[in-house]
Enzyme design. Structure first.
Site, short mmCIF file in Angstrom:
data_model
loop_
_atom_site.label_atom_id
_atom_site.label_comp_id
_atom_site.label_asym_id
_atom_site.label_seq_id
_atom_site.Cartn_x
_atom_site.Cartn_y
_atom_site.Cartn_z
N LYS A 1 43.21 46.87 13.64
CA LYS A 1 43.92 48.12 13.06
C LYS A 1 45.37 47.46 13.62
O LYS A 1 45.84 47.02 14.70
CB LYS A 1 43.36 49.15 13.93
CG LYS A 1 44.40 50.41 13.48
CD LYS A 1 44.04 51.51 13.94
CE LYS A 1 44.75 52.85 13.48
NZ LYS A 1 44.03 54.19 13.93
N SER B 1 43.14 57.56 10.66
CA SER B 1 44.06 56.79 10.15
C SER B 1 43.58 55.22 10.22
O SER B 1 44.41 54.53 9.41
CB SER B 1 44.98 56.83 11.38
OG SER B 1 44.60 56.35 12.76
N SER C 1 40.11 59.69 14.13
CA SER C 1 40.44 58.44 13.15
C SER C 1 39.70 57.38 12.93
O SER C 1 40.07 56.35 12.37
CB SER C 1 41.87 57.97 13.63
OG SER C 1 43.08 58.94 13.16
#
Lengths: 454, 74
Positions: free
Chosen positions: A79, A148, A172
């Site tokens: 990420k 996210s 997330s």
């Protein structure tokens, strides 16, 4: 035989150990998959194809006795809030669009030391908060991929990599994993160091990851769990040894599972409720001892505690950069930074008390259960105006308890549905065992998204 | 009226485009602020209604509270 991009990390690792696969062939297969699909799906913020191929060649060249790492030669995605030495880390934001860290996050240090190959950085919602990212749900483009950690979830779902990292401040990791039909693990708060990962909220942020099998999720936990003095929340806990625990699970294993009703069934759609009850019936037939589980009274106020803590800490984390470049912030994160600055201190302290009481009550209530089960999300993925509601994940983030979503089927509309398991603090291995057992009982997951969508 | 009077100049077209963008930005921002404020106000109210023992610790140390004996090794 499956194409290399279809293999789980463990399958690929074993194929490499047996001399049937090279890291370079695996990496090339994944890069071809990325080239084929990323124009539609927008999974990658920064792809390091050259670096990955170089690292793969080095992994193949390593002598057999040097191939000791559990992730030797396995490509992974990170990420884009995880610092990577020499590789751009933008938080998918305008503010950090050209930022290149000079060091690796602790997580990155550990996976590299275990032999993993960094393919690149996956798209996150801006600063890992609520403004939708450009990433597309491969099951249906008109639905959100969640957030996210949207790029990581979608990339794993379509076979761009077997493992991708995420982070969870409300929901997330688990929510995007559930929306895309993959496994998502958020371990106990404090078990995995967050050093070198851009913060949303220091007392809530927890690293996690997406995989296509429970065994792969366990494999990663074994590599990245451990004390790190550079993260003030880091805890000296027992080594999880999760993969060994899964692999040594005998045929007589019969987990005791608590079925959570109340809030989670009231807030779910009829379809999700029916799906969860049918799935639990299958687990019972498979040998699980399922009993009703009642949430403690201290559950009341847990969502509000998440909001007060998250917004307050988010406001402080962004104080300097927001002050300098407010117009470079998207609307959702901008309003969060502004409103978070005026939350009363009494509300913040009260929120921390709420979470402490709920955690203590949950640890007590979970005594004797291997895990509790409930839907991962109230419904399958909704439209693209938001990343979905974290209401089913945030209580477990606030309490710091281990949480894992397992894909368990498809909705009538063809979108993935997941069930989630939650366990006692630092009993992540127990949660992974239950999930691995359930995965075996329920059979294959939702498979690959359709060719058209992917 | 001449054609020149009907067709906006490049500058006019630019201003119209900019004002549309600014309006859309303002609407998105107002919507986000309103939603965040409402959610925050609800949270503050709810938290204020919850009762605790006065002597209870403030609760900053989640993992200190959660580390039972035997779960921690040096």
């Amino acid at each position: 035989m499956n194409a290399p991009w279809q293999l789980s990390a463990l399958e690929a690792s074993r194929a490499m150990a047996a001399g049937r696969l090279t890291s370079r062939a695996l990496t090339e297969s994944l890069l071809a998959r990325i080239r084929q699909l990323d124009g539609k799906l927008h999974v990658w913020e920064t792809l390091d194809a050259e670096g990955a191929l170089r690292a793969a060649a080095a992994a193949d060249a390593a002598k057999r006795r040097d191939r000791t790492g559990a992730l030797h030669g396995i490509p992974i995605g990170l990420k884009d809030i995880y610092y990577t030495n020499g590789l751009r880390t933008s938080m998918s934001s305008k503010v950090f669009r050209d930022f290149v860290p000079q060091y690796d996050a602790a997580f990155v240090e550990r996976v590299k030391a275990a032999g993993a190959i960094v393919l690149g950085k996956t798209v996150t919602t801006e600063f890992a908060t609520g403004d939708p990212s450009p990433t597309v749900n491969p099951w249906d483009h008109s639905h959100t991929p969640g957030g996210s950690s949207s790029g990581s979830a979608v990339g794993v779902a379509v076979g761009m990599m077997p493992i991708a990292s995420g982070s969870q401040t409300a929901g997330s990791v688990v929510r995007p994993a559930a929306y895309n039909g993959v496994v998502g693990l958020k371990p106990t708060y404090g078990l995995v160091s967050r050093y070198g990962v851009f913060p949303c909220s220091w007392t809530l942020d927890t690293l996690g990851w997406m995989t296509r099998t429970v065994a792969d999720a366990a494999l990663v936990l074994d590599v990245v769990a451990g004390y790190d003095q550079r993260d003030p929340a880091s805890v000296r806990a027992r080594e999880p040894k999760a993969l060994a625990a899964i692999e040594s699970m005998g045929s007589g294993y019969s987990p005791r599972i608590g079925l959570v009703a109340g809030y989670f069934s009231q807030k779910s759609t009829l379809e999700v409720n029916e799906h969860v009850l049918e799935t639990v019936e299958r687990l019972k037939v498979g040998g699980a001892r399922v009993e009703p589980f009642e949430l403690p009274a201290s559950f009341d106020g847990i969502h509000e505690a998440q909001v007060a803590i998250d917004y307050t800490e988010c406001s402080l984390a962004h104080r300097r950069t927001f002050g300098a470049q407010p117009d470079d912030y998207a609307p959702n994160i901008r309003s969060r930074v502004e409103v978070g600055a005026v939350i009363p201190a009494s509300a913040y302290v009260q929120a921390q008390r709420v979470r402490r009481r709920f955690r203590a009550d949950m640890d007590e209530a979970l005594e004797g259960f291997d895990a509790i089960v409930m839907p991962s999300t109230p419904s399958p993925a909704g439209d693209t105006s938001t990343t979905g509601d974290p209401m089913f994940q945030s209580p477990w983030t606030v309490a710091g308890l281990p949480e894992l979503t397992l894909p368990s089927g498809l909705s009538r509309g063809g979108l993935p549905i997941g069930i989630q398991f939650v366990g006692r603090g630092f009993e992540d291995t127990a949660v992974l065992r239950v999930a691995a057992w359930a995965e075996a009982v329920l059979g294959a997951g939702p498979g690959w998204p359709g060719e058209d969508a992917a | 009226m001449t054609d020149r009077g009907m067709v906006p100049t490049r500058e006019q077209a630019y201003v119209a485009l900019r004002s549309d963008v600014v309006r859309a930005w303002g609407e998105a921002r107002a919507k986000a602020v309103e939603a965040t404020l409402r959610k925050t106000a609800d949270a503050i109210w709810k938290l204020s209604t919850l009762e605790f023992e006065e002597a209870e610790k403030p609760g900053f140390f989640l993992n200190d509270a959660a580390r039972p004996d035997g779960k921690v090794s040096e």
